[in-house]
Design a protein around this motif. Structure first.
Motif, PDB file in Angstrom:
ATOM      1  N   HIS A  88    -104.407  45.600  -9.165  1.00 18.56           N
ATOM      2  CA  HIS A  88    -105.608  46.095  -9.524  1.00 18.56           C
ATOM      3  C   HIS A  88    -106.105  46.003 -10.999  1.00 18.56           C
ATOM      4  O   HIS A  88    -107.195  45.444 -11.329  1.00 18.56           O
ATOM      5  N   PHE A  89    -105.204  46.492 -11.677  1.00 24.81           N
ATOM      6  CA  PHE A  89    -105.492  46.548 -13.202  1.00 24.81           C
ATOM      7  C   PHE A  89    -105.162  45.588 -14.131  1.00 24.81           C
ATOM      8  O   PHE A  89    -105.308  45.735 -15.231  1.00 24.81           O
ATOM      9  N   MET A  90    -104.510  44.539 -13.388  1.00 23.92           N
ATOM     10  CA  MET A  90    -104.078  43.366 -14.424  1.00 23.92           C
ATOM     11  C   MET A  90    -105.033  42.516 -14.731  1.00 23.92           C
ATOM     12  O   MET A  90    -105.956  42.053 -13.688  1.00 23.92           O
ATOM     13  N   ALA A 119    -105.345  54.428  -0.593  1.00 26.86           N
ATOM     14  CA  ALA A 119    -103.963  54.183  -0.420  1.00 26.86           C
ATOM     15  C   ALA A 119    -103.619  52.881  -1.027  1.00 26.86           C
ATOM     16  O   ALA A 119    -102.365  52.551  -1.690  1.00 26.86           O
ATOM     17  N   HIS A 120    -104.413  51.761  -0.888  1.00 27.51           N
ATOM     18  CA  HIS A 120    -104.162  50.546  -1.502  1.00 27.51           C
ATOM     19  C   HIS A 120    -104.064  50.544  -3.146  1.00 27.51           C
ATOM     20  O   HIS A 120    -103.195  49.878  -3.679  1.00 27.51           O
ATOM     21  N   LEU A 121    -104.887  51.367  -3.698  1.00 29.91           N
ATOM     22  CA  LEU A 121    -104.865  51.234  -4.933  1.00 29.91           C
ATOM     23  C   LEU A 121    -103.754  52.394  -5.566  1.00 29.91           C
ATOM     24  O   LEU A 121    -102.910  51.808  -6.447  1.00 29.91           O
ATOM     25  N   ILE A 122    -103.394  53.234  -5.140  1.00 28.11           N
ATOM     26  CA  ILE A 122    -102.287  53.974  -5.421  1.00 28.11           C
ATOM     27  C   ILE A 122    -100.991  53.297  -5.272  1.00 28.11           C
ATOM     28  O   ILE A 122    -100.028  53.204  -6.088  1.00 28.11           O
ATOM     29  N   LEU A 123    -100.797  52.614  -4.264  1.00 28.96           N
ATOM     30  CA  LEU A 123     -99.698  51.742  -3.860  1.00 28.96           C
ATOM     31  C   LEU A 123     -99.586  50.711  -4.837  1.00 28.96           C
ATOM     32  O   LEU A 123     -98.365  50.413  -5.558  1.00 28.96           O
ATOM     33  N   GLY A 124    -100.739  49.882  -5.319  1.00 32.35           N
ATOM     34  CA  GLY A 124    -100.574  49.079  -6.471  1.00 32.35           C
ATOM     35  C   GLY A 124    -100.240  49.560  -7.707  1.00 32.35           C
ATOM     36  O   GLY A 124     -99.488  49.007  -8.534  1.00 32.35           O
ATOM     37  N   PHE A 125    -100.772  50.702  -8.119  1.00 30.95           N
ATOM     38  CA  PHE A 125    -100.541  51.221  -9.184  1.00 30.95           C
ATOM     39  C   PHE A 125     -98.828  51.780  -9.332  1.00 30.95           C
ATOM     40  O   PHE A 125     -98.305  51.271 -10.534  1.00 30.95           O
ATOM     41  N   PHE A 126     -98.478  52.101  -8.379  1.00 31.92           N
ATOM     42  CA  PHE A 126     -96.979  52.577  -8.496  1.00 31.92           C
ATOM     43  C   PHE A 126     -96.094  51.335  -8.532  1.00 31.92           C
ATOM     44  O   PHE A 126     -95.093  51.560  -8.977  1.00 31.92           O
ATOM     45  N   THR A 127     -96.529  50.364  -7.911  1.00 32.31           N
ATOM     46  CA  THR A 127     -95.728  49.119  -7.656  1.00 32.31           C
ATOM     47  C   THR A 127     -95.583  48.648  -9.038  1.00 32.31           C
ATOM     48  O   THR A 127     -94.473  48.184  -9.404  1.00 32.31           O
ATOM     49  N   SER A 128     -96.597  48.718  -9.690  1.00 27.69           N
ATOM     50  CA  SER A 128     -96.805  48.043 -11.023  1.00 27.69           C
ATOM     51  C   SER A 128     -95.945  48.955 -12.155  1.00 27.69           C
ATOM     52  O   SER A 128     -95.298  48.461 -12.849  1.00 27.69           O
ATOM     53  N   GLN A 129     -95.914  50.323 -11.892  1.00 28.08           N
ATOM     54  CA  GLN A 129     -95.292  51.030 -12.672  1.00 28.08           C
ATOM     55  C   GLN A 129     -93.757  50.840 -12.456  1.00 28.08           C
ATOM     56  O   GLN A 129     -92.901  50.929 -13.310  1.00 28.08           O
ATOM     57  N   ARG A 130     -93.341  50.852 -11.363  1.00 28.41           N
ATOM     58  CA  ARG A 130     -92.119  50.660 -10.921  1.00 28.41           C
ATOM     59  C   ARG A 130     -91.328  49.045 -11.537  1.00 28.41           C
ATOM     60  O   ARG A 130     -90.313  49.255 -12.187  1.00 28.41           O
ATOM     61  N   LEU A 131     -92.168  48.072 -11.374  1.00 25.14           N
ATOM     62  CA  LEU A 131     -91.790  47.035 -12.101  1.00 25.14           C
ATOM     63  C   LEU A 131     -91.650  47.062 -13.620  1.00 25.14           C
ATOM     64  O   LEU A 131     -90.690  46.333 -14.154  1.00 25.14           O
ATOM     65  N   LEU A 132     -92.664  47.861 -14.393  1.00 24.26           N
ATOM     66  CA  LEU A 132     -92.580  48.016 -15.731  1.00 24.26           C
ATOM     67  C   LEU A 132     -91.507  48.671 -16.038  1.00 24.26           C
ATOM     68  O   LEU A 132     -90.892  48.563 -17.033  1.00 24.26           O
ATOM     69  N   GLY A 133     -90.931  49.944 -15.016  1.00 18.32           N
ATOM     70  CA  GLY A 133     -89.616  50.534 -15.535  1.00 18.32           C
ATOM     71  C   GLY A 133     -88.464  49.561 -15.581  1.00 18.32           C
ATOM     72  O   GLY A 133     -87.618  49.929 -16.139  1.00 18.32           O
ATOM     73  N   ILE A 152    -113.829  49.763 -11.840  1.00 16.39           N
ATOM     74  CA  ILE A 152    -114.306  48.885 -10.574  1.00 16.39           C
ATOM     75  C   ILE A 152    -113.657  49.115  -9.580  1.00 16.39           C
ATOM     76  O   ILE A 152    -114.153  49.122  -8.140  1.00 16.39           O
ATOM     77  N   GLN A 153    -112.425  49.599  -9.650  1.00 14.34           N
ATOM     78  CA  GLN A 153    -111.383  49.725  -8.273  1.00 14.34           C
ATOM     79  C   GLN A 153    -112.030  51.305  -7.826  1.00 14.34           C
ATOM     80  O   GLN A 153    -112.160  51.437  -6.563  1.00 14.34           O
ATOM     81  N   PHE A 154    -112.659  52.138  -8.636  1.00 14.76           N
ATOM     82  CA  PHE A 154    -112.977  53.444  -8.067  1.00 14.76           C
ATOM     83  C   PHE A 154    -114.438  53.104  -7.217  1.00 14.76           C
ATOM     84  O   PHE A 154    -114.665  53.539  -6.490  1.00 14.76           O
ATOM     85  N   ALA A 155    -115.327  52.223  -7.946  1.00 13.74           N
ATOM     86  CA  ALA A 155    -116.292  51.692  -7.124  1.00 13.74           C
ATOM     87  C   ALA A 155    -116.224  50.946  -5.917  1.00 13.74           C
ATOM     88  O   ALA A 155    -116.729  51.144  -4.826  1.00 13.74           O
ATOM     89  N   LYS A 156    -114.859  50.217  -5.901  1.00 14.31           N
ATOM     90  CA  LYS A 156    -114.416  49.661  -4.756  1.00 14.31           C
ATOM     91  C   LYS A 156    -114.350  50.729  -3.548  1.00 14.31           C
ATOM     92  O   LYS A 156    -114.418  50.316  -2.531  1.00 14.31           O
ATOM     93  N   ILE A 157    -113.569  51.635  -4.027  1.00 13.10           N
ATOM     94  CA  ILE A 157    -113.324  52.779  -2.956  1.00 13.10           C
ATOM     95  C   ILE A 157    -114.650  53.342  -2.463  1.00 13.10           C
ATOM     96  O   ILE A 157    -114.728  53.766  -0.963  1.00 13.10           O
ATOM     97  N   ILE A 158    -115.376  53.767  -3.453  1.00  9.95           N
ATOM     98  CA  ILE A 158    -116.756  54.199  -2.780  1.00  9.95           C
ATOM     99  C   ILE A 158    -117.597  53.453  -2.066  1.00  9.95           C
ATOM    100  O   ILE A 158    -118.165  53.581  -0.975  1.00  9.95           O
ATOM    101  N   PHE A 159    -117.592  52.003  -2.490  1.00 13.05           N
ATOM    102  CA  PHE A 159    -118.548  51.201  -1.786  1.00 13.05           C
ATOM    103  C   PHE A 159    -117.638  49.939  -1.206  1.00 13.05           C
ATOM    104  O   PHE A 159    -118.183  48.826  -1.272  1.00 13.05           O
TER     105      PHE A 159
END
Length: 449
Positions: free
Chosen positions: A234-236, A103-117, A178-185
């Motif tokens: 996360h991706f920045m 949820a934290h990862l998805i929130l960060g991604f969509f927040t970044s997308q919204r600001l980019l828009g 690494i974000q996917f790895a953080k989700i798993i681990f």
């Protein structure tokens, strides 16, 4: 479920060893591209190695005794199914963490997308510049993010050059991994150190790209001016998100000598050790060729208790045979034997409460008069399962003894009994139906794993 937990534990250990190897052996080298390759490569192998399975055979040290079909004990009764084992509690706690991190990862991604828009996009030197007052200098996949942009200012050209290196080298894709790895681990604190190490390498590469055009002194001064506490999403790759002092020291450090590249070769024995520990399995004794009660090829070895197969004399002083012309037969044949085990063999309460599973191998002798004796454990799992296996064999009715050249003889037999809890994800062998009036125990026909 147990298999998932074991995989997570093993993969987590691989990640931890990768981080420690990098920090101790490679982190001070200026071969930034190789450092990046090693980090990403070893992270991916940390996912893969625990999934692999290669079995190493053991040479049999003696003649194998006749092996009966494996017997499976384990279906939980309905009233006990409502209780949670400790493995289930751990697993559901782990899943909760996965959900939160996702949820934290998805929130960060969509927040970044919204600001980019909402940002103002412009093209500059083959790169997209996204300008928004809420941005801090950073890169996001193919975008360079800036709070404002004036190409006539030297410091902004340096920032754009720095971030363009991140874009050109596709560092955001590393961060996605690494974000996917953080989700798993998420439970492993060293995964966050892994992310820190990877981001540092990214910054070193970008700094190196800038100092190839601008003076190190001028650029170091810019880093000091641009210190900020903002972390971005996360991706920045933020322009100044890591230790400024460490980056300046690394920029001023002489290039590592080529002979120091030999350190990277140390990754080979490290990966080989991980592969051997987590992917190679020693073939258990029941997987080595020998005779079976059903006439099929079956595993056998002496195992840890060498005295069992080494003893050649029965209680009557006559020889014990491991291979015979006419094999012993239980009352009612194999159907009667299966029925007896189904009605008398139970899962010990201690083993069930502790979540203990595994295969107990019982060795016994069918004497020339049909009685059963010398019941011993060749391999056990403890928690009362060994004692239960011995008890049920000792209480069994007399068998029809085996014969060799027309005379009855003493024959050594072996019985694998697999204790397995309901809900376990361990791989099962093909299951034959148990008697209709028994739901506690089922029979499993043995085949090579």
């Amino acid at each position: 479920m147990n298999a998932i937990l074991i995989y997570l534990l093993e993969a987590s250990i691989c990640v931890a060893i990768t981080v420690l190897f990098y920090r101790i052996v490679l982190s001070e080298l200026t071969f930034f591209t190789l450092n990046r390759v090693i980090l990403i490569g070893m992270l991916m192998l940390s996912f893969i190695i625990p999934m692999l399975s290669f079995k190493l055979g053991i040479t049999s040290m003696g003649t194998g005794e006749i092996t009966l079909p494996e017997f499976l004990v384990g279906k939980e009764v309905a009233q006990e199914a409502v209780s949670f084992t400790w493995q289930e509690l751990v697993f559901y706690t782990y899943l909760s963490g996965v959900v939160v991190m996702t949820a934290h990862l998805i929130l960060g991604f969509f927040t970044s997308q919204r600001l980019l828009g909402k940002s103002r996009l412009m093209r500059y030197q083959d790169y997209w510049i996204a300008v928004h007052p809420k941005f801090i200098p950073a890169s996001f996949f193919s975008y360079i993010l800036l709070p404002d942009f004036n190409p006539d200012r030297s410091e902004q050209r340096q920032i754009v050059l720095h971030e363009s290196v991140h874009v050109r080298l596709k560092h955001s894709w590393d961060l996605l991994l690494i974000q996917f790895a953080k989700i798993i681990f998420w439970f492993n604190p060293l995964i966050y150190q892994f992310e820190r190490s990877l981001r540092e390498v990214h910054e070193y590469q970008a700094d190196q790209g800038v100092t190839s055009t601008y003076s190190k002194r001028e650029y170091s001064g810019l880093l000091l001016q641009m210190i900020t506490g903002g972390q971005g999403w996360h991706f920045m790759n933020n322009f100044n998100q890591f230790q400024t002092k460490k980056r300046i020291i690394m920029m001023s450090k002489p290039q590592s000598q080529k002979r120091e590249m030999r350190r990277f070769l140390l990754a080979i024995p490290v990966l080989a050790a991980l592969f051997f520990v987590f992917s190679c399995e020693i073939t258990p004794e029941e997987d080595i060729e020998g005779p079976t009660m059903m006439g099929e090829s079956k595993a056998t070895t002496i195992g840890p208790n060498m005295d069992i197969s080494a003893r050649k004399l029965a209680r009557d002083g006559e020889e014990i045979f491991d291979v015979v012309e006419d094999q012993p037969e239980p009352p009612g044949g194999m159907e009667g034997w299966n029925k007896y085990l189904s009605q008398n063999l139970t899962y010990p309460a201690q083993a069930r409460s502790m979540g203990v599973e595994g295969t107990v191998i019982v060795v016994f002798v069918v004497n020339s008069d049909g009685t059963l004796s010398d019941v011993e454990i060749l391999r056990g799992i403890g928690a009362g399962a060994d004692e239960e296996a011995v008890r049920v064999v000792e209480n069994a009715a007399d068998w029809t003894p085996g014969s060799q050249r027309g005379r009855t003889i003493n024959t050594r037999m072996r019985l694998p009994i697999r204790f397995k809890l309901a809900g376990s994800t361990q791989k099962e062998e093909p299951i034959a139906s148990a008697p209709n009036d028994v739901d506690e125990v089922v029979v499993v026909a043995y085949s090579k794993k």
